[in-house]
Design a protein around this motif. Sequence first.
Motif, PDB file in Angstrom:
ATOM      1  N   HIS A  64       0.865  -1.166  -0.014  1.00 21.87           N
ATOM      2  CA  HIS A  64       0.076  -0.148  -0.290  1.00 21.87           C
ATOM      3  C   HIS A  64       0.563   1.383  -0.095  1.00 21.87           C
ATOM      4  N   ASN A  65       2.373   0.835  -0.056  1.00 22.44           N
ATOM      5  CA  ASN A  65       3.172   2.028   0.313  1.00 22.44           C
ATOM      6  C   ASN A  65       3.728   2.313  -0.865  1.00 22.44           C
ATOM      7  N   ALA A  66       3.274   1.646  -1.508  1.00 24.11           N
ATOM      8  CA  ALA A  66       4.340   1.235  -3.046  1.00 24.11           C
ATOM      9  C   ALA A  66       3.813   2.034  -4.682  1.00 24.11           C
ATOM     10  N   SER A  67       2.115   3.112  -4.396  1.00 23.77           N
ATOM     11  CA  SER A  67       2.907   4.297  -5.501  1.00 23.77           C
ATOM     12  C   SER A  67       4.558   4.726  -6.131  1.00 23.77           C
ATOM     13  N   ARG A  68       4.334   5.764  -6.946  1.00 22.78           N
ATOM     14  CA  ARG A  68       5.348   6.221  -7.489  1.00 22.78           C
ATOM     15  C   ARG A  68       6.642   6.524  -6.202  1.00 22.78           C
ATOM     16  N   ASP A  69       6.043   7.650  -5.562  1.00 21.04           N
ATOM     17  CA  ASP A  69       6.333   8.383  -4.335  1.00 21.04           C
ATOM     18  C   ASP A  69       6.443   7.594  -3.146  1.00 21.04           C
ATOM     19  N   GLY A  70       5.973   7.328  -3.035  1.00 20.44           N
ATOM     20  CA  GLY A  70       5.254   6.433  -1.582  1.00 20.44           C
ATOM     21  C   GLY A  70       6.631   5.034  -1.850  1.00 20.44           C
ATOM     22  N   VAL A  71       7.388   4.836  -2.545  1.00 20.82           N
ATOM     23  CA  VAL A  71       8.017   3.789  -2.225  1.00 20.82           C
ATOM     24  C   VAL A  71       8.925   4.375  -2.205  1.00 20.82           C
TER      25      VAL A  71
ATOM     26  N   SER B  27      12.854   3.563   5.727  1.00 17.43           N
ATOM     27  CA  SER B  27      13.998   2.706   6.152  1.00 17.43           C
ATOM     28  C   SER B  27      15.106   2.883   6.693  1.00 17.43           C
ATOM     29  N   LEU B  28      15.888   3.580   5.887  1.00 21.44           N
ATOM     30  CA  LEU B  28      17.419   3.953   5.910  1.00 21.44           C
ATOM     31  C   LEU B  28      16.974   5.077   7.576  1.00 21.44           C
ATOM     32  N   ARG B  29      16.261   5.765   8.202  1.00 22.07           N
ATOM     33  CA  ARG B  29      16.375   6.001   9.439  1.00 22.07           C
ATOM     34  C   ARG B  29      16.111   4.940  10.417  1.00 22.07           C
ATOM     35  N   ARG B  30      15.112   4.394  10.096  1.00 19.48           N
ATOM     36  CA  ARG B  30      15.449   3.060  10.831  1.00 19.48           C
ATOM     37  C   ARG B  30      16.554   2.750  11.688  1.00 19.48           C
ATOM     38  N   MET B  31      17.049   2.189  10.472  1.00 20.44           N
ATOM     39  CA  MET B  31      18.112   1.244  10.433  1.00 20.44           C
ATOM     40  C   MET B  31      19.869   1.972  10.033  1.00 20.44           C
ATOM     41  N   ARG B  32      19.163   3.555  10.336  1.00 18.03           N
ATOM     42  CA  ARG B  32      20.615   4.293  10.352  1.00 18.03           C
ATOM     43  C   ARG B  32      21.794   3.880   9.351  1.00 18.03           C
ATOM     44  N   THR B  33      20.960   4.307   8.434  1.00 13.07           N
ATOM     45  CA  THR B  33      22.301   3.658   7.141  1.00 13.07           C
ATOM     46  C   THR B  33      21.494   4.894   6.193  1.00 13.07           C
ATOM     47  N   ASP B  34      22.962   4.718   5.060  1.00 15.92           N
ATOM     48  CA  ASP B  34      22.437   5.656   3.828  1.00 15.92           C
ATOM     49  C   ASP B  34      21.772   4.802   2.131  1.00 15.92           C
ATOM     50  N   ARG B  35      21.450   3.834   2.411  1.00 19.26           N
ATOM     51  CA  ARG B  35      21.952   2.665   1.655  1.00 19.26           C
ATOM     52  C   ARG B  35      21.075   1.184   2.336  1.00 19.26           C
ATOM     53  N   ILE B  36      20.380   1.500   0.814  1.00 25.54           N
ATOM     54  CA  ILE B  36      19.873  -0.370   1.226  1.00 25.54           C
ATOM     55  C   ILE B  36      20.283  -0.599  -0.538  1.00 25.54           C
ATOM     56  N   ASP B  37      20.286  -2.073   0.071  1.00 23.64           N
ATOM     57  CA  ASP B  37      21.640  -2.730  -0.948  1.00 23.64           C
ATOM     58  C   ASP B  37      20.177  -3.472  -2.047  1.00 23.64           C
ATOM     59  N   LEU B  38      19.555  -3.677  -0.928  1.00 24.50           N
ATOM     60  CA  LEU B  38      18.559  -4.590  -2.406  1.00 24.50           C
ATOM     61  C   LEU B  38      16.534  -4.131  -1.563  1.00 24.50           C
ATOM     62  N   PHE B  39      15.999  -3.276  -2.297  1.00 25.33           N
ATOM     63  CA  PHE B  39      14.482  -2.883  -2.135  1.00 25.33           C
ATOM     64  C   PHE B  39      13.648  -3.596  -2.854  1.00 25.33           C
ATOM     65  N   LEU B  40      12.456  -4.552  -2.237  1.00 17.32           N
ATOM     66  CA  LEU B  40      11.627  -5.441  -2.575  1.00 17.32           C
ATOM     67  C   LEU B  40       9.757  -5.253  -2.220  1.00 17.32           C
ATOM     68  N   LEU B  41       9.159  -5.208  -3.307  1.00 16.01           N
ATOM     69  CA  LEU B  41       8.088  -5.212  -2.915  1.00 16.01           C
ATOM     70  C   LEU B  41       8.034  -6.363  -2.693  1.00 16.01           C
ATOM     71  N   HIS B  42       7.291  -5.258  -2.006  1.00 18.88           N
ATOM     72  CA  HIS B  42       7.016  -7.520  -0.336  1.00 18.88           C
ATOM     73  C   HIS B  42       5.872  -8.246  -1.392  1.00 18.88           C
ATOM     74  N   TRP B  43       4.701  -7.334  -1.346  1.00 23.08           N
ATOM     75  CA  TRP B  43       3.738  -8.454  -2.626  1.00 23.08           C
ATOM     76  C   TRP B  43       3.454  -7.028  -3.803  1.00 23.08           C
TER      77      TRP B  43
END
Length: 285
Positions: A90-97, A104-120
């Motif tokens: 439900h967050n996977a609109s163009r801007d929502g993604v 997610s980056l803020r929660r993991m305190r990083t500046d990059r996610i190596d692989l980002f998936l659409l959950h379903w």
Amino acid sequence: MSDARKILNPTVSLPDGTAVPTLGAGTWNMGENARHRATEVDALRHAIDLGMTLIDTAEMYGEGGAEEVVGEAIKGRRHEVFVVSKVYPHNASRDGVIAACERSLRRMRTDRIDLFLLHWRGPHPLAETVEGFKTLVKQGKIGNWGVSNFDTADMKELFSVPHGDRCAINQVLYNIGRRGIEYDLMPWCVSNGIPIMAYSPIEQGRLANHPDLIAIASAHNATPAQVALAFVLQHFGMIAIPKASNKAHVEENVRALTLRLLDDEWQKLNALFPAPTEARPLEML
Ligand code: NAP
């Protein structure tokens, strides 16, 4: 103090050549209870120490709590780890993604996610989700993007939208008791160069006590959970992401990398857990 040793974790190549560890650590059910947090962080750090340097998480797990656990586990050692996370459909609109990735980056305190998936698959057109992913790659906030719980027809549809064929992975339910994808989805992914990431490889712990796996396990001085993992890992190009918050489980899982099932054992396993003979809808957990 454990005397467990780091074990060589072979890699699988994503379509752009990025090398990804074949055995990683899942995090579903982590980050849900503050009392378990230190144990969960410890288990993930132990996994990294032993060479399980891929961590799979999602904004859904613990509603962000699992990503916070991951953030703590990778603190000071981000460069050692390949981080996978997922956006809610439900967050996977163009801007929502993009907004979801930034959270997610803020929660993991990083500046990059190596692989980002659409959950379903969800309400937003795939073309829009892919546009959002493309922007994130351009901005350097993600390395690659992929999908999860996509059946063969979904993958074909994805490949028909602009840049949809840049998908780097499909993460699906796969274990010795859930072999449906071998009929159609797995061959499709292999012929289109898309690696598969197998989730729930121990069937959420249920295969760890499976009576049919005990004899084969004993012959290798191993456990049924290790046989279940070896079954998945011996498929070329397959990644497995067992979740373990117990350090002894982490050690057991990493040792599954050294377990080689013999031809007659494959035959026995095929008789006990037959491969599919017709198409079945993709199962989900
Ligand atoms: P799983 O990895 O098959 O099983 C996890 C359970 O097995 C936990 O209860 C764990 O206990 C136990 N366990 C782990 N290693 C063990 C061992 N060696 N011996 C005995 N028990 C063992 O199931 P999962 O968590 O569903 O799947 C793995 C990961 O895949 C998830 O954590 C998540 O990251 C991902 N996933 C993705 C989706 C999706 O829709 N994309 C869906 C499901 C899962 P302890 O925690 O106590 O060690």
